[in-house]
Every structure is written in structure tokens, then in C-alpha cells.
Design an enzyme around this catalytic site. Structure first.
Site, short mmCIF file in Angstrom:
data_model
loop_
_atom_site.label_atom_id
_atom_site.label_comp_id
_atom_site.label_asym_id
_atom_site.label_seq_id
_atom_site.Cartn_x
_atom_site.Cartn_y
_atom_site.Cartn_z
N GLY A 141 -39.58 32.72 11.68
CA GLY A 141 -39.06 34.29 12.70
C GLY A 141 -39.95 33.92 13.53
CG ASP A 142 -41.34 36.88 15.59
OD1 ASP A 142 -39.61 37.77 15.12
OD2 ASP A 142 -42.42 37.63 14.93
CG ASN A 143 -43.14 33.06 19.44
OD1 ASN A 143 -42.48 34.47 18.82
ND2 ASN A 143 -42.44 32.64 20.44
CD1 TRP A 144 -37.51 31.54 14.66
CD2 TRP A 144 -37.10 30.16 12.83
NE1 TRP A 144 -35.99 31.62 14.09
CE2 TRP A 144 -35.79 30.46 13.46
CE3 TRP A 144 -37.02 29.04 12.02
CZ2 TRP A 144 -34.00 30.04 13.03
CZ3 TRP A 144 -36.05 28.32 11.79
CH2 TRP A 144 -34.48 28.98 11.78
#
Ligand SMILES: [Mg+2]
Ligand SMILES: [Mg+2]
Ligand SMILES: [Mg+2]
Lengths: 719, 719
Positions: free
Chosen positions: A313-316
Site C-alpha cells: 500500500g501507500d508507496n507501493w
């Protein structure tokens, strides 16, 4: 019997040592993590547990970032549509955007990197016919054609990390500095990320597991001028774009991208858009880069003797675990948030890591843990939906997040989780690595295939949208059912045919989307391959607007196989004779009522041999049709429910012509399921509901017996 | 006061002289007609009334036809879709067709006139790669590509007139010979039609009015192998096609048509298809020919001292009364069937004839006139819906059809029609030729424009279809409202701009249909002309999927003006902020509940200044949006009702920025209307319902008073 231990991760916090120890004991936890807003005491770090520590690669280091603002991350944005009233048109291209997040990039020449597009004709406006006013953030178009609409595609610097921005604004963090995201594609940033990590590893000797949250590029999350969400795409590559990336792309792929390749008429290539070849190239380019760079960090972590875990997630962006470069990263583990069965499988099925971990709900936050609320209910629901999927393929660990002190105040909750963790360990230890019984092999067919395994029809992670819930039920149902599920793309079929052993192909989605397939369905190779495959005995299930593409007299390109098509108004003159449902049908044998969610309008049967199963409102919503030796089933929509799970299972068995196998390892009661593990001679009979259930249960030879299960019960039996 | 007389046509029949006289007297009839299945006695023909006699031009003369079977009418048909399993594919192209109606044309070379099309690729199969087996009516494709689908477009002879066929089958006429339709484009037939008419005129000296039923080509009506309707298009040009026509077309237009130009992927160019240039050329070609030939017949009728009347239906193809050649025919009159207000206006507004006649419902047939049923109810409903339209523009005559003897058995019905005919004459004599007050000028914009005046969204004449009723309400509402209605085409706008004085343009229909406009909306000239016009103060109302065409970031190409667009799944990532309806709105001020019929899904507001009037189910169904000095209203659908008529009127006044004029010549009660005729100082206050109604009634200066009207009352007042 000794109580099992391990496979559980606890969040903890400062000044909470004694209780942490108690909960570790009761929940059998063997790992402790920090969370957003919590830190671990040194004493906690000395407990007999692995310590996970959240690590941000490309943000949270403003001292560095502020000295290298030219290495800030970038995005391509599109302005609003602007109607030219005269030959001069002034476009406030930043209108609606959040200036605390985004600033126009005047460092690179707009004439080179921006585009002004005449959206009435689709043509690019000559760069000589517009200029930028930096002081006012305006583009002035001269020689505009009155009454045409114009947009500006422009580059910005993203000066605030979206996740921190969201938390900052939501929690009113006031003067707290804004995390500036830097781009590790740039020389200084790239150097810095490695130097900093090395230092950090030295500074955090008690950390066992570096929990990367995540790597380099956040999914697209853009706020509006009021500081509210404006655009969110959990799969979005928006923040991976930069001048440096564009230049490197040209170098690598041999051609340059236009801003429009990214901006995409303002749709920004969301996963609902049929991907263009250029965008697929761009994704490949980013994935390769991300894998290479992430590997360097993982290597550094490994050199320090620690483990590297990635948060899904997020900066994936670019790390897609089902993508072709993921194995190169060399991660030890992936952790992700579990919203139900499909998200559990999205984590559990990830290849190339030693272990996976699911973070379960509820998060220990005051929105659930407040006086008068019973967090056990949410936990129980979350567990039951996830457990179905775990019984197909367990994650290796489960964990929780938030403030442990909050959860501690709810003793019933603490007891419930004690039970859950114990149940989880029992399942895991019994079946991990054991192939569960699968009655059928099912392939989900769309533009994305394997890359978006268990990730179709999603917009923002796990959020409800009116336009997707009628499709999400497909994955949620399948995630815990006794079928083997794979995801294949149109290109897979075009290049390699339908993979061997597939019993049923599912194509589901709204017309024109990447999931239905849009113009892919005018591809002769695709259509004929699948047509032949069905005719030779394959099963096909179309949901919503499957194979839809207005071409040569059909809307559904497999209409002849499906036995239904959609009336667009062009064939009203043709009489529709077939409107009478069959009396009984295998597919609906367990249905008491139908719920097609948003459903689909104006579907009609094409021939007398279309088995209409549900017809109402002058439309077919459920049908089946023989095609050669195969069968094709149509379903108008499939929101998740136990009833629809059963309906889908029956449709799959029917489409596959394997009705006789339907009662193997089967429970008659739709709230119950049977999971069998022939190689170890074990079966689990589960009650997926919070009420007592009685069911006839069938073994693999068709022998049956009646069982009564307590609410949520899982009952193991040997055979 | 002496009772008015005339303007009424009675059907009569044999052995019914006395009663015919009585009814003539009571209903004030001044014309008598025969009907399907009835003949007039000589004594009846001597009554003081005009005698109408039905005349068939191109059928009912089998002696001639049988001797010239090569001059039989023709059609292009398309076979079913056939999947090739191997390289050899045998196509039973007549499958599903009625061999008593249709026979393959083997007289003309199939290789020249037929097409085999690969519907998977859209390419035409080389004529060397297929052959015809005449004995079995099969096309054998060799070198087929396995798993491609193929169709055959083939010519047939139509050996049974569709109207006679329908009546024959419906009424079980057994051995009665089948009327063979012949094609007056052929030399013998053309000669015959004139010779025969001349003789017929001599043989029918008592006939005053030749009621052509109709001229040469029947609307497309094709039956299936079971003798049931298979394809019906009241506007269809299918039966006008022939080898002779194709050859003449090439001569006239300088290029040849392909079968596909007619067959159109099996959609057969219904009026819902955006017409292709080739099909428009073909229509023009047929219309010109039909007008020329019909004129010859009309001239012959006139030479005999009789009148020529055309029935608007059956073999009416090419005679389109709003088409550019209609005036050349030189008809005295048109008669048509009145199903409501829109069909009344479709007849009454016809130019270039001395008079028009509406045949009212119910038809005197046993399906309505049976013991226990009250035919007054149907008559009353028919009259009330038609009366609204008559008050805008009266037909010149009304009439009835069927068995007069049946109607005679219902004395209440006889009395009711006595009242209706009297009321009709009063209206006609008061206002015919007088311009009624119109508050607004409204233009309906679609692909057809004037040609399909009062004929949009129709499939089979006056039949209900799920996909059209939500649009038919627009015309039905307008047909009796105090607005001036015109029909304009996209080409009109592209070539000549928006006609002067138009207050509001309406664009309504499902995406891709001729009524919404499909790809027309990517035409730069069209879009900018309308955009400019709205911005300069014009009103626009979009209903359903107006201006829909997926192009450059909008689905509705006038989205910026409308303030709404439709979510197709591509913009789910963009937050939709605007979901709150305004508290009150001019447009909904008289609405108690909304009925959008089939409605429309996934419409969302684009900006804060979109005035959302109705929002439910996560969608906008009614809204308005300012655009420069103009306004654009969106409505999800508009089935006919008094409530929706009011809603549409309010939407029109609001879009036109003329709210202040809304209360001129206005009735507050939605079941009442005021029709004003300023040049003669008269107004009619009508109760459109079968219940007593009380309403505030406003005159042209805004003065108001309360009136109570008896059921169905029309009250005339002077001013
Ligand atoms: Mg987290
Ligand atoms: Mg008739
Ligand atoms: Mg606006």
C-alpha cells in the site's frame, strides 16, 4: 495440549510494557511493531519478540529534501475543461488543486513538457499559440478557436507526501512539518536513500524487521483546493512521473511519451481504462526501475542481518507483487491490510517471499474502540470473511495495528482475539503448504491478468463504490471457495491460448472498462480462441457487460455463445421471442431470491435454447446457453453474499459441465462450507455466520451427514 | 343554435342503410368509407355524403402479378450468425424466415447481388469462396476461417403483402389467395398501375375520394418461420429495395450500393440508427421516385374529378409527408390513425394538402366492442389526449373505422361520439387557421430533423417498448402544450446554425441512437454551434443520454454546459462532490413525486453550480446548470403523464430564462390547460381528466381566477 504460539504481531506503544507482555502471552504474539503515531520503549524492544519498525524511504527527511527541491517528486495533471469565448483564452490550470500539495514545475520548460489540447477536436495546440504566466499560474492561449474546449496538461512538483497529508489534515496536526517526497530516480536522492538506510540500521539495532512503508512512489492521491480528496487511484502511477523518468523512458524504450499518455483525457489511466501500449510500456519501465532500486535497499537490510518486509500500500507503485519484476526485489515478507477474503488472498498468494502477514481489522483507533461500542462484532465479521480465504491459502502471520492500550480496555475483545489467534495458528499449522481440494479451475479474464491478481474492480483500497460492488462479489466469493483461481489477460489468450486445465473463464465488468475489455473484443484472435475453447467444452461466465464492444451486429461479441445480448436501441425492430424462464435450474437450485446489485438493463435472449433462469422487468438477468460442447452463463451482477457465492459456485459447475461433482466436499447450507485437504486426510467444516447452523455435509465420495455448528465454528475432521 | 355538421367520416357496411343514416345525422357525418372487410351498398353510396374508397396500388391484383413474378417486390435480408467450425460452413440463410412471405431471388446472380460477410473481422468474403445451393437454400462457404462468424446478405422476392398477410393469419382466412405485391419500378407493373386505376375510376363512379392505402412500398414487416412477426419497422425501407432500384440508384447517384448499406449488420437502418450518408442517399432516391410515380396516380384521380387521399401507414414508404418531395405528389388529403396527441399532430401538421383527417380509436372491432365492455372509456381517453393537440392545430376531419353495426349496439358510445364530433367541430370552426398562443419556440434536435416530425423514438406505430416510453413522453407532452415545436437535424445546425427565435433545444435519446446523435457529437461544428448558442442565452434540455459520445474526456459532449456527465467507470477515481439537491426549484415546483421511467444510471454533477433538483440512488436525475447567459437542463427520462408535462413545461421556461412568462395563459392544476387565441380574443380552458377539476386560471396579463370544470370539460371564454 500445549498452547500454540507465534504467527501474531502486536502493535505496542510507550509506557505499556506490562500489558504488552500480558497480551503477548494471551495472543501468542512473537512480534511487536510500532504504528502511525506510536513508538516502542526500549524495554519493549528487549522482549522475546521480533521487532518490526516502520521505515519510510522517500519522505520524512525534510532536511535533505529541502536542499534538493529539484528532486522532489512530480505528477502530470490536467486542468479543468475551459471553453474559449474568444480567440484569447486564459486558463487557470491550477484551479481545483491544492497548492500545499502541488506546485507547477517551472524549472523544466513548459513548452517542452506541457501540452495544451483542443478537447473539441483532440488536437494539440501549437506551442507558439500559448504562453505561461508564472506569476498568476495561468496559461494564455492565443489563436484559440471560439467555443472549443481546452485543457492544459502540466507538470507539478508534489511537495507533500499524500499519506502524511491525509493524516495531517484529518488529525489536525497544525504546524507539524509537511513530509516532502523526494524522487530516488535523481542522483542525490538515490544516494541519500542508501546512506540514510545504512545509518538508520546502525541506529536501530533492536529492529529485526524493517517494515518498508513502502518504497518510492505513492499511489495517486491528489487533493483539491479545500484540502479534500480530489482524485484517488490505489493503482495509479501518477506520482512516478517526472522529467527524469520521461527522459529515461525514451532512452530505454526508444520513443518518448506525450503528456497525454499519462493524463489520458483526465482519466489518468486508472485500472478501469483499457491500458494503451504506451502506458503498459511505462508501467513496465517503472516496475523494472522500482525493483532494481528496492533490491538495493533490501540488500542493505540483509547485510545488516535484518529482514525486509514491504507494506502492500501507500508507496507501493511499481512493486506489484504479481508483476514480472517483483521477485528481483528479494523481500522476506509482505504485509497488507485484510478487508475480507479477496484482500486476504491478494496477500497470501504473493509469490517469491518467505512469509506474508495480514493486518486484521479493526484497527485499534478511537473510531471503533469507544465506550458503548463492541469491537468484537467488527473483528468477528472480518475474521469470518478472511477465514474462508485462509482455509484456501493461509497468510503466514496475522497482526493488528493502532493503540494497544485502547484495545486493552475491552476485555471481551482481548478474549475474542485470543480465540482468533489460536484458531489461526491451528489452521495454519494444519494446512499451510497443503493443497486444498479444488473442484474446478477458474480463470478471471481481463486486460490486466496476473498483474492484478485479486485486485480487479478496485478504486480506492477496499472502499465501496456504486459502480463496483456488483463485481467485487465475484472475487470475494471465489476467495474462499473450493476452486482454483487464476487471472489471465487478453494478451495471454491472444499469445498463448487459454491455459490448459481451465474449466471456466469469467469475464465481468461494465462495457469499455479494462475488466470487460472494450476494443479487445474486436480482436479476431481473442474472440475466435475463446469461441473455439467454449465450443470444445469450456465454460464461460459473463457478468454485467461481458465481451461488450459494438461491432458487426453484436454488442456482446460472444453473444452467439452466451445466448444473450444487450439491446442498445438498434435492434428494437427485431422481435424478442424468448422471455420465459425455465421452471427449475441447477444454477438457481439454492436461490430463494436474487440480488444482482446494480444489475444490467436491456439484456435479451437470442434463441430458444437460451435457458432463461431469471427474467424480470422485461430483461434477462440470469441465463445459460449451450454452445457446442460448452456452456456460457450470463449473470447481471454479483454483489457479495452467501447466497450469491452459492449461485456463482453452481454457475461454475454448470458452465463446466461438472454438475455431478458439485456435491463433493459440500455443505447444503449456504452459510457453511467444507474445505478438504486430501493429502493429509483432513477436512474443515465451517460456519461462516454468527448464528448456529445445521447443514447436510458431503464428503468426497458423496456420503452425507447432518451437522450442527455453533456460531462461527470451525470443526476439523479426519478422513 | 343550429347543430353544426360535417368534418366526420363514418365507416359503413352492407345491409346497414337505415342505421347509417341515423348515425350520419347524430354524428353529423358528411363522408362514408369502407373498411378492411366491409363493402358499401349502392344505396349507401347515394347518400348525401362523400364516399371514400380504399384503393391498393401494388397488391390485390394477382392475375397481373402472377404473370410477372419477376416484377415482384424484393428485400435484402441477413441470415443468422453462423459460426464456422471448420473451413467449410453451410449456411441455412433462410432459417427463421417465412417461406410463404419470402423466396430467395435466384433470378439475379447471387454472386453479384449477395454478400457473405465475416462478422468477426467485418470483411466481405470473396465470391469465389462461396456458392449457393438453390435446391436446399444454402450458401456453402469454402475457405472459411474456423471460429469466425459469417452471415449471408441475400435478395428475396416478397410474395405476400405484409398487411394482408397479417390480417390473413390473424383472422384465419384459410384459402383466401395471398396478395402478391408488385414493384411499380418495373415496366409492366408501372404500366399496369395506371391502366388499372383508370379502369377502376370508371368502375367506381360513386367514389368521391380515392383513399390510397397506400402507394408502393410497405414499411418493413417480416415474418418468421412460424408465421409470426420477426422484424417490424414502421419507417423501414426494406421493401423498397430491388435489383432495379439498385441499378437506378447507381445511375442517379453515381455510385453503387452494397448489400451491407441496406442490411446494416442486421439492424436494417432502423430510425434508431444514425443514418449513413449512403442510406440517406438511398432514402432520397426512393422518396423522389415515389413522389414522381404517386403524382401520376394522383393526376389520374384528379382527371376523373375525384380527390386523392393517402393513408399514412402501410405502403407509405417514400411518401414521408415532411420530406422534401411530398409536395410534388399533389395529394388532396392525408388520413392517419390517432393514438394520442403526438400522432394527431403528426397528421394535423402535414403541409401541402388541403385537409387532414384523423381516424380515432377505438376501431369498431370485437376486441373492444364486446358485451360487458364499455368502449366509451377508450374513446374518452383517446379524445382527451388528442384534444390537447387539436387545440394546438386541428386536423380537418375525424373519422372512425371498422364495423358500424358493432358500434351501433352500444348506445352510450353512440351518444358519446355524438358529443365528441360536436365538440370537434366547435373547436375546428373556432380556431382552425388561427395561431394559438405559444410561450416558447422549441426545437427537437436529432439525426432526422424535419423528416421525422412528431415521429421520434417510434418502432412499430404506437406500440409500447420498454426502451422508448421514457422518451415518447416528450412529444406527447409537447403535442398539446402552448409551445411552438419544430424538428431540426444535426445537419441543419451544421449547415445553417440554430434557427432564429428558438428558445430551447431538446436532445433526447439513448447513447448512439439517431435521436441522441452518436458520433455526430464529435463534429466540431455541431458542438461549437450549440455551445455558443447556449452561452449566448439559449436553453438546452438533455434527456436520457443527450450529446453522448465518448470523446476527449467527456461522455456528454455538452457536459460543460449541462453540468452533468455519465460515469462509465473511467472517472471513478475522481471524487464526486456534488450530491445535494437544492431545496426548491422552479422546475419541480409542481412536482409531488418524480417518474423518470426507465431513468438513467450513473449521472453525476460536475460542478458546484449544477442545480441538482432530484438526486437518489447515488445519481442525478434532474438538474439545471447555467452556461454563460444560457441554461442547460438534464432529465433522466420523461414518460408521458400530466405531472411530467408540467415538469417539461417548467424545464422549458426555466431553460429559456422566461420563468416570468410561465403564468401567462396558465392553469395551476396539472390536469387543466389553457389554450389562448389572441387574434380572435378567445380562450379554451380544458379539463384533460375524467374527473372534476378546480384550478386557478391565468390570462395573458397574469390576472387569475378559480374555475371548476366538469370531467373532460372544455370551456370557451372571450377576452
Ligand atoms: Mg500501517
Ligand atoms: Mg385502415
Ligand atoms: Mg460550471
Amino acid at each position: 495440549m500445549e498452547k500454540r504460539k507465534g504467527r501474531v504481531t502486536l502493535p505496542s506503544e510507550e509506557n505499556f510494557l506490562k500489558e504488552t507482555k500480558e497480551l503477548m502471552e494471551r495472543w501468542g504474539a512473537d512480534a511487536i511493531r510500532d504504528s502511525d503515531g506510536t513508538k516502542l520503549d526500549d524495554e519493549i524492544k528487549q522482549l522475546d519478540a521480533k521487532i518490526y519498525t516502520t521505515y519510510f524511504v522517500a519522505r520524512g527527511q525534510n532536511e535533505f529534501a529541502k536542499n534538493h527541491m529539484e528532486e522532489c517528486q512530480q505528477l502530470y495533471l490536467m486542468s479543468l475543461f475551459n471553453t474559449a469565448l474568444t480567440e484569447k483564452l486564459e486558463i487557470d490550470f491550477m484551479k481545483g488543486y491544492f497548492e500545499e500539495q502541488l506546485q507547477p514545475d517551472y524549472f523544466h520548460d513548459p513548452k517542452k513538457y506541457w501540452e495544451v489540447i483542443d478537447r473539441t477536436t483532440g488536437s494539440v495546440v501549437d506551442a507558439e499559440d500559448w504562453k505561461v504566466c508564472e506569476k498568476t499560474n495561468r496559461v494564455i492561449v492565443i489563436n484559440a478557436i471560439p467555443w472549443h474546449e481546452y485543457t492544459v496538461s502540466f507538470l507539478v512538483y508534489a511537495i507533500w507526501d499524500p499519506t502524511q497529508m491525509y493524516n495531517h489534515i484529518t488529525n489536525d496536526w497544525g504546524n507539524k512539518p509537511h513530509d516532502i517526497p523526494f524522487d530516488v530516480r535523481q542522483a542525490n536522492s538515490n544516494q541519500h536513500m542508501k546512506t540514510y538506510l545504512k545509518q538508520w540500521l546502525k541506529d536501530n539495532p533492536d529492529t529485526d524487521v524493517v517494515r518498508f512503508t513502502t518504497f518510492f512512489y505513492h499511489f495517486t492521491l491528489v487533493f483539491n483546493n479545500l484540502g479534500k480528496e480530489k482524485f484517488v487511484d490505489w493503482f495509479g502511477y501518477g506520482a512516478s512521473v517526472s522529467v527524469a523518468a520521461l527522459d529515461a523512458f525514451e532512452q530505454e524504450k526508444g520513443y518518448s511519451l506525450r503528456p497525454e499518455d499519462i493524463v489520458d483525457q483526465g482519466y489518468y489511466n486508472t485500472s478501469f481504462r483499457v491500458p494503451t501500449p504506451a502506458f503498459l510500456d511505462y508501467m513496465d519501465f517503472v516496475q523494472k526501475f522500482v525493483a532494481e532500486e528496492a533490491k538495493k535497499l533490501v540488500d542493505i537490510v540483509h547485510e545488516s542481518g535484518k529482514e525486509a518486509m514491504m507494506f502492500l500500500g501507500d508507496n507501493w507503485i511499481g512493486t506489484e507483487p504479481y508483476g514480472k519484476y517483483f521477485n528481483r526485489i528479494g523481500l522476506d515478507a509482505v504485509v497488507g491490510s485484510v478487508g475480507g477474503g479477496a484482500t486476504l488472498r491478494m496477500i497470501a498468494d504473493i509469490p517469491h517471499v518467505r512469509y506474508t502477514e495480514g493486518r486484521f481489522l479493526p484497527y485499534f483507533f478511537p473510531d471503533t474502540f469507544y465506550e458503548g461500542n463492541n469491537p468484537v462484532l467488527e473483528a468477528n465479521e472480518n475474521w469470518l470473511t478472511a477465514r474462508r480465504a485462509i482455509l484456501r491459502n493461509p497468510v503466514d502471520r496475522i497482526g493488528y495495528g493502532g493503540y494497544l492500550s485502547l484495545a486493552y480496555k475491552f476485555p471481551e475483545f482481548v478474549s475474542y482475539i485470543e480465540k482468533v489467534t489460536e484458531e489461526f495458528r491451528e489452521i495454519h499449522d494444519t494446512i499451510k503448504g497443503i493443497e486444498p481440494y479444488s473442484g474446478l479451475k477458474v480463470a478471471i479474464l481481463n486486460s490486466w491478468g496476473k498483474l492484478r491478481t485479486w485486485q480487479t474492480h478496485m478504486v480506492a483500497h477496499a472502499l465501496w463504490y456504486k459502480q463496483i460492488y456488483s463485481y467485487l462479489g465475484i472475487l470475494e466469493s471465489l476467495s474462499g471457495s473450493a476452486v482454483d483461481v487464476s487471472f489471465i489477460s487478453f494478451d495471454d489468450v491472444i499469445n498463448d491460448g487459454v491455459p490448459e486445465d481451465i474449466d471456466v473463464i469469467i469475464n465481468a465488468g461494465d462495457a469499455g472498462t479494462a475488466f470487460s475489455g472494450g476494443n479487445h473484443w474486436s480482436n479476431e484472435k481473442l474472440v475466435t480462441t475463446i469461441r473455439a475453447w467454449i465450443h470444445n467444452g469450456g465454460g464461460f461466465i459473463g457478468i454485467g457487460e461481458p465481451t461488450a464492444c459494438n461491432h458487426e451486429g453484436h454488442y456482446f461479441q460472444l453473444a452467439t455463445a452466451l445466448g444473450v445480448d444487450k439491446e442498445l436501441g438498434f435492434s428494437l425492430s427485431t422481435d424478442k421471442y424468448f422471455v420465459t424462464p425455465v421452471g427449475e435450474h441447477f444454477i438457481s437450485a439454492d436461490s430463494t431470491e436474487f440480488d444482482f446489485g446494480e444489475g444490467m438493463k436491456n439484456i435479451y435472449a437470442l434463441s430458444a435454447d437460451t435457458e432463461i433462469i431469471e427474467y424480470s422487468n422485461g430483461e434477462v438477468h440470469l441465463s445459460s446457453h449451450p454452445f457446442g460442447d460448452g456452456r456460457a452463463v450470463y449473470i447481471a451482477g454479483l454483489p457479495y453474499s452467501e447466497e450469491n457465492t452459492r449461485l456463482l459456485m453452481r454457475a461454475l459447475y454448470y458452465a463446466a459441465h461438472k454438475e455431478e461433482a458439485f456435491h463433493k466436499w459440500h455443505a447444503s447450507n449456504i452459510y457453511c462450507e467444507v474445505h478438504a485437504y486430501p493429502s493429509v486426510g483432513k477436512m474443515a467444516i465451517v460456519n461462516n455466520s454468527m448464528k448456529e447452523q445445521t447443514s447436510v455435509v458431503f464428503d468426497g465420495d458423496g456420503n452425507s451427514k447432518e451437522v450442527t455448528l455453533a456460531p462461527s465454528e470451525i470443526r476439523w475432521e479426519d478422513f
